[in-house]
Design a protein around this motif. Structure first.
Motif, PDB file in Angstrom:
ATOM      1  N   GLY B  37       0.852  -1.168   0.000  1.00 14.70           N
ATOM      2  CA  GLY B  37       0.000   0.000   0.000  1.00 14.70           C
ATOM      3  C   GLY B  37       0.894   1.225   0.000  1.00 14.70           C
ATOM      4  O   GLY B  37       2.098   1.126  -0.257  1.00 14.70           O
ATOM      5  N   GLY B  39       1.282   3.107   2.725  1.00 15.34           N
ATOM      6  CA  GLY B  39       1.725   3.348   4.099  1.00 15.34           C
ATOM      7  C   GLY B  39       3.147   2.869   4.318  1.00 15.34           C
ATOM      8  O   GLY B  39       3.810   2.359   3.405  1.00 15.34           O
ATOM      9  N   SER B  80       2.630  10.655  11.828  1.00 15.69           N
ATOM     10  CA  SER B  80       2.134  10.492  10.459  1.00 15.69           C
ATOM     11  C   SER B  80       0.686  10.016  10.487  1.00 15.69           C
ATOM     12  O   SER B  80       0.073   9.911  11.546  1.00 15.69           O
ATOM     13  CB  SER B  80       2.991   9.463   9.713  1.00 15.69           C
ATOM     14  OG  SER B  80       2.666   8.150  10.152  1.00 15.69           O
ATOM     15  N   ALA B  81       0.148   9.739   9.319  1.00 17.17           N
ATOM     16  CA  ALA B  81      -1.208   9.190   9.232  1.00 17.17           C
ATOM     17  C   ALA B  81      -1.158   7.703   8.922  1.00 17.17           C
ATOM     18  O   ALA B  81      -2.063   7.143   8.316  1.00 17.17           O
ATOM     19  CB  ALA B  81      -2.003   9.931   8.162  1.00 17.17           C
ATOM     20  N   SER B  82      -0.080   7.069   9.350  1.00 12.99           N
ATOM     21  CA  SER B  82       0.078   5.642   9.097  1.00 12.99           C
ATOM     22  C   SER B  82       0.476   4.959  10.403  1.00 12.99           C
ATOM     23  O   SER B  82       1.548   5.245  10.948  1.00 12.99           O
ATOM     24  CB  SER B  82       1.167   5.437   8.038  1.00 12.99           C
ATOM     25  OG  SER B  82       1.266   4.100   7.666  1.00 12.99           O
ATOM     26  N   PRO B  83      -0.376   4.097  10.958  1.00 15.52           N
ATOM     27  CA  PRO B  83       0.024   3.416  12.191  1.00 15.52           C
ATOM     28  C   PRO B  83       1.256   2.538  11.962  1.00 15.52           C
ATOM     29  O   PRO B  83       1.363   1.907  10.914  1.00 15.52           O
ATOM     30  CB  PRO B  83      -1.202   2.573  12.559  1.00 15.52           C
ATOM     31  CG  PRO B  83      -2.122   2.601  11.404  1.00 15.52           C
ATOM     32  CD  PRO B  83      -1.720   3.712  10.500  1.00 15.52           C
ATOM     33  N   SER B 156      -0.263  13.157   3.890  1.00 11.89           N
ATOM     34  CA  SER B 156      -1.022  12.151   3.137  1.00 11.89           C
ATOM     35  C   SER B 156      -2.209  12.800   2.462  1.00 11.89           C
ATOM     36  O   SER B 156      -2.852  13.685   3.033  1.00 11.89           O
ATOM     37  CB  SER B 156      -1.510  11.049   4.073  1.00 11.89           C
ATOM     38  OG  SER B 156      -0.425  10.452   4.740  1.00 11.89           O
ATOM     39  N   THR B 157      -2.483  12.366   1.273  1.00 10.63           N
ATOM     40  CA  THR B 157      -3.668  12.846   0.565  1.00 10.63           C
ATOM     41  C   THR B 157      -4.373  11.654  -0.061  1.00 10.63           C
ATOM     42  O   THR B 157      -3.740  10.652  -0.407  1.00 10.63           O
ATOM     43  CB  THR B 157      -3.309  13.846  -0.549  1.00 10.63           C
ATOM     44  OG1 THR B 157      -2.384  13.224  -1.431  1.00 10.63           O
ATOM     45  CG2 THR B 157      -2.712  15.122  -0.002  1.00 10.63           C
ATOM     46  N   ALA B 158      -5.672  11.772  -0.188  1.00  8.90           N
ATOM     47  CA  ALA B 158      -6.442  10.721  -0.854  1.00  8.90           C
ATOM     48  C   ALA B 158      -7.639  11.355  -1.542  1.00  8.90           C
ATOM     49  O   ALA B 158      -8.315  12.210  -0.954  1.00  8.90           O
ATOM     50  CB  ALA B 158      -6.914   9.683   0.160  1.00  8.90           C
ATOM     51  N   THR B 159      -7.854  10.980  -2.763  1.00 11.97           N
ATOM     52  CA  THR B 159      -9.034  11.420  -3.498  1.00 11.97           C
ATOM     53  C   THR B 159      -9.581  10.199  -4.233  1.00 11.97           C
ATOM     54  O   THR B 159      -9.003   9.106  -4.155  1.00 11.97           O
ATOM     55  CB  THR B 159      -8.689  12.506  -4.543  1.00 11.97           C
ATOM     56  OG1 THR B 159      -7.887  11.913  -5.570  1.00 11.97           O
ATOM     57  CG2 THR B 159      -7.955  13.667  -3.919  1.00 11.97           C
ATOM     58  N   GLN B 163      -4.178   7.911  -4.092  1.00 17.39           N
ATOM     59  CA  GLN B 163      -3.692   8.375  -2.805  1.00 17.39           C
ATOM     60  C   GLN B 163      -2.186   8.509  -2.818  1.00 17.39           C
ATOM     61  O   GLN B 163      -1.497   7.870  -3.618  1.00 17.39           O
ATOM     62  CB  GLN B 163      -4.142   7.440  -1.690  1.00 17.39           C
ATOM     63  CG  GLN B 163      -3.628   6.022  -1.815  1.00 17.39           C
ATOM     64  CD  GLN B 163      -4.391   5.098  -0.880  1.00 17.39           C
ATOM     65  OE1 GLN B 163      -5.583   4.844  -1.054  1.00 17.39           O
ATOM     66  NE2 GLN B 163      -3.688   4.583   0.113  1.00 17.39           N
ATOM     67  N   ASP B 165       1.294   9.229  -0.098  1.00 18.07           N
ATOM     68  CA  ASP B 165       1.840   9.356   1.258  1.00 18.07           C
ATOM     69  C   ASP B 165       3.302   9.756   1.174  1.00 18.07           C
ATOM     70  O   ASP B 165       4.100   9.102   0.495  1.00 18.07           O
ATOM     71  CB  ASP B 165       1.735   8.021   2.009  1.00 18.07           C
ATOM     72  CG  ASP B 165       0.371   7.817   2.630  1.00 18.07           C
ATOM     73  OD1 ASP B 165       0.073   8.523   3.604  1.00 18.07           O
ATOM     74  OD2 ASP B 165      -0.394   6.971   2.130  1.00 18.07           O
ATOM     75  N   PHE B 167       6.534  10.463   3.671  1.00 13.64           N
ATOM     76  CA  PHE B 167       6.999  10.263   5.052  1.00 13.64           C
ATOM     77  C   PHE B 167       8.396  10.849   5.213  1.00 13.64           C
ATOM     78  O   PHE B 167       9.238  10.741   4.308  1.00 13.64           O
ATOM     79  CB  PHE B 167       7.064   8.770   5.402  1.00 13.64           C
ATOM     80  CG  PHE B 167       5.732   8.091   5.373  1.00 13.64           C
ATOM     81  CD1 PHE B 167       4.844   8.226   6.426  1.00 13.64           C
ATOM     82  CD2 PHE B 167       5.351   7.324   4.279  1.00 13.64           C
ATOM     83  CE1 PHE B 167       3.599   7.604   6.399  1.00 13.64           C
ATOM     84  CE2 PHE B 167       4.112   6.707   4.237  1.00 13.64           C
ATOM     85  CZ  PHE B 167       3.234   6.846   5.298  1.00 13.64           C
ATOM     86  N   ARG B 193      -3.059   3.794  -6.584  1.00 16.43           N
ATOM     87  CA  ARG B 193      -4.460   3.964  -6.958  1.00 16.43           C
ATOM     88  C   ARG B 193      -5.158   2.618  -6.845  1.00 16.43           C
ATOM     89  O   ARG B 193      -4.647   1.604  -7.325  1.00 16.43           O
ATOM     90  CB  ARG B 193      -4.553   4.497  -8.384  1.00 16.43           C
ATOM     91  CG  ARG B 193      -5.957   5.005  -8.692  1.00 16.43           C
ATOM     92  CD  ARG B 193      -5.980   5.832  -9.928  1.00 16.43           C
ATOM     93  NE  ARG B 193      -5.930   4.997 -11.112  1.00 16.43           N
ATOM     94  CZ  ARG B 193      -6.411   5.373 -12.284  1.00 16.43           C
ATOM     95  NH1 ARG B 193      -6.922   6.568 -12.422  1.00 16.43           N
ATOM     96  NH2 ARG B 193      -6.340   4.574 -13.318  1.00 16.43           N
TER      97      ARG B 193
END
Lengths: 398, 199
Positions: B37, B39, B80-83, B156-159, B163, B165, B167, B193
């Motif tokens: 992915g 992340g 970040s926006a990723s665990p 991070s962006t997603a549309t 998407q 990311d 880091f 994508r």
């Protein structure tokens, strides 16, 4: 015949509607027993182990939330993490996704990854579990990722990334992680969202208890349209519109922090809607062609009635009939139905009560209130001893 | 006879199709996986830890120290926006540093030993267990010369179209007087994508 029935079916169907092999199902049941899975979770795990990747995210989401409500947090984390891994893996199920985009394979045969609101909910609940473990960095990451999963179509630009509950969770995680500026920024963003359901007291630097109150039944998917190609949602509106917590010496009243029906229905047009619409048009086109060809065949046959030995006309009529049959078969095999598999134990609304309580408080009474302020349900929620943040969960069915 | 063989063969194929695919394969954890992915993933972790370790052991303060300094590796801070699995990250970084500097630095492993050692000390003091072996009779944990921190930040962006990311992993080596001895940063950017049926 005996060979064709070699794959004996269990009598059970997967969430995608396919038969489950008897041996696979029995093995899954045995594995669930061997692993000592708690009784209320056995159906989810049996489905998870017997239906393969096609529905693993679906059953992990459902089982994860059941486990969380039971207090089986270790199992909940395991299931949610598995679902996140599969949702995040962009190539996972790509072959099945390509097949599902074709005219002759149903959308429900793709590997389930959920709609935007389901994926957002997945990260939201995982974020709560990280909060509970005092892992505030990963909690914040989950709440941020939950917002990212809330994508919308071009026709719904104001509704992407507008989960109010995520911003509250992010604010709380940021307070505890030592980033007050991030907490303030999250609350400022939240104040602008159209998803706001009413007055929700936000977390502060003094918050030490979070009550997560789930109410009602989440969005119910159904297929509409001439060929059931349109995904729609039914709302089962609960009586409870606000929630009150009554710890000794204090009380807190809050509107819902999240309305999942709102989130499901502000998605806008999806890419897959165009695909399904195309399939529906194809089905309709081939159906119309079949009818026209059949009429043509009949007309040719009629025109030759009473004449003898007109081979050319007979061949033409036969060819038209064959083409009509082919077009009819093609039409009947086209599967534009929308995928209505759903994470169906999600609640209608999620309330987040941020409280500051003495360490000696062992339980809080949570009451649901209807629009007239009447109590719908009242439940005492035990609090754990977690420091510096305690979390309690409660589900109100109406 | 041929027909019977063909019949059996078909049966075999049908039966085989009932079996689940249990195939497992070994893959290089340092290489991108097939189910990637956008992340943070194991290969990102491994690459950043490897580079940090190589850089740290070449620092004069480490390489030229008369006595191998003691380093405390703190858990990664995730902004970040990723665990991420912070424990795995710390373990990987410590492993890489050990690999590159077995005799140049020593590492505190309180995460691995603190609780057990404290419990054992209590048992010794209570006389429940006897002193012995090569361990000292009294316990005094070691302190450190440097703290090694790692912070993961991201955009991070997603549309509906895809998407992305980005880091930034920032490593810092700080001494006991809060002086920054070394900092190094590693960037990762991924775009992806999802298939149309999921968007």
């Amino acid at each position: 015949m005996s060979l064709l029935s070699a794959c004996a079916t269990s009598g059970y169907k997967s969430a995608s509607g396919t038969d489950i092999d008897a041996k696979v199902y029995t093995d899954a049941q045995r594995r669930v027993v061997d692993e000592k899975i708690p009784e209320p979770l056995r159906a989810d795990f049996t489905a998870l182990y017997s239906e393969g990747q096609q529905n693993s995210v679906l059953h992990s989401m459902h089982g994860g939330l059941t486990a969380l409500r039971m207090g089986e947090y270790g199992i909940a984390k395991r299931l949610f993490d598995g679902a996140i891994r599969d949702v995040e893996a962009l190539q996972a199920g790509s072959a099945q996704a390509r097949r599902a985009a074709g005219n002759f394979v149903g959308d429900r045969e793709k590997w389930f990854k959920g709609e935007s609101y389901e994926r957002s909910a997945l990260y939201f609940y995982r974020g709560l579990l990280y909060l509970q473990d005092h892992d505030y960095g990963n909690a914040a990451a989950c709440f941020k990722r939950s917002e990212l999963e809330d994508i919308t179509g071009d026709d719904a630009p104001g509704f992407s990334g507008d989960w109010y509950s995520d911003e509250l969770g992010l604010a709380l995680a940021s307070w505890f992680n030592g980033y007050p500026a991030d907490a303030d920024a999250a609350l400022r963003r939240a104040a602008k969202y159209q998803s706001i359901q009413g007055q929700v007291p936000p977390p502060t630097a003094r918050t030490n208890t979070l009550l997560v109150v789930e109410v009602g039944i989440g969005p119910i998917k159904y297929a509409a349209g001439r060929y059931r190609e349109q995904l729609r949602f039914h709302e089962d509106t609960p009586a409870t519109v606000s929630v009150r917590a009554e710890p000794p010496g204090a009380s807190s009243l809050s509107a819902a922090a999240e309305n999942l029906y709102f989130q499901a229905t502000t998605r806008g047009t999806r890419q897959v809607d165009y695909i399904l619409n195309g399939k529906a048009n194809f089905k309709e086109g081939t159906g119309v062609a079949a009818a026209a060809l059949a009429l043509g065949a009949v007309a040719v046959a009629d025109s030759q009635r009473g004449r003898r030995h007109n081979d050319t006309a007979g061949l033409a009529s036969g060819a038209l009939a064959l083409a009509a049959i082919g077009a009819a078969i093609t039409s009947s095999l086209t599967t534009p139905e929308a995928d209505t598999r759903a994470w169906n134990n999600l609640p209608h609304s999620i309330f987040l009560l941020n409280l500051t309580l003495p360490a000696s408080t062992v339980s809080v009474t949570v009451s649901g209130l209807d629009a007239g302020g009447r109590v719908t349900q009242s439940i005492a929620v035990p609090l754990n001893n977690g420091k510096p943040l305690r979390i309690g969960y409660v589900y109100l069915n109406n | 006879m041929k027909k019977q063989l063909l019949f059996l063969g078909l049966g075999g194929v049908l039966l085989a199709s009932c079996a689940q695919d249990d195939s497992v394969r070994y893959v290089d954890p340092g290489q991108p996986g097939r189910v990637a992915g956008t992340g943070i993933e194991s290969q990102d972790l491994a690459a950043a830890a490897q580079k940090a370790a190589q850089s740290i052991v070449n620092l004069p303060a480490i390489a030229n120290a008369v006595r191998p300094p003691v380093i405390l590796i703190t858990p990664v801070t995730n902004r970040s926006a990723s665990p991420v699995d912070a424990t795995l990250y710390t373990t990987k970084l410590r492993g890489a540093l050990m690999q590159y500097s077995p005799d140049k630095a020593r590492f505190l492993a309180r995460d691995a030993s603190w609780n057990t050692n404290q419990q054992e000390q209590g048992l010794r003091q209570a006389g429940a267990v006897a002193d012995g072996g090569t361990a000292a009779s009294g316990r005094q944990g070691a302190t450190y010369d440097y703290i090694l921190t790692a912070e993961l930040q991201g955009i991070s962006t997603a549309t509906g179209k895809g998407q992305s990311d980005y880091f930034l992993i920032a490593f810092k080596l700080v001494n006991y007087q809060d002086l920054l001895i070394w900092e190094n940063q590693y960037e990762i950017k991924k775009e992806g994508r999802e298939a149309g049926v999921y968007r």
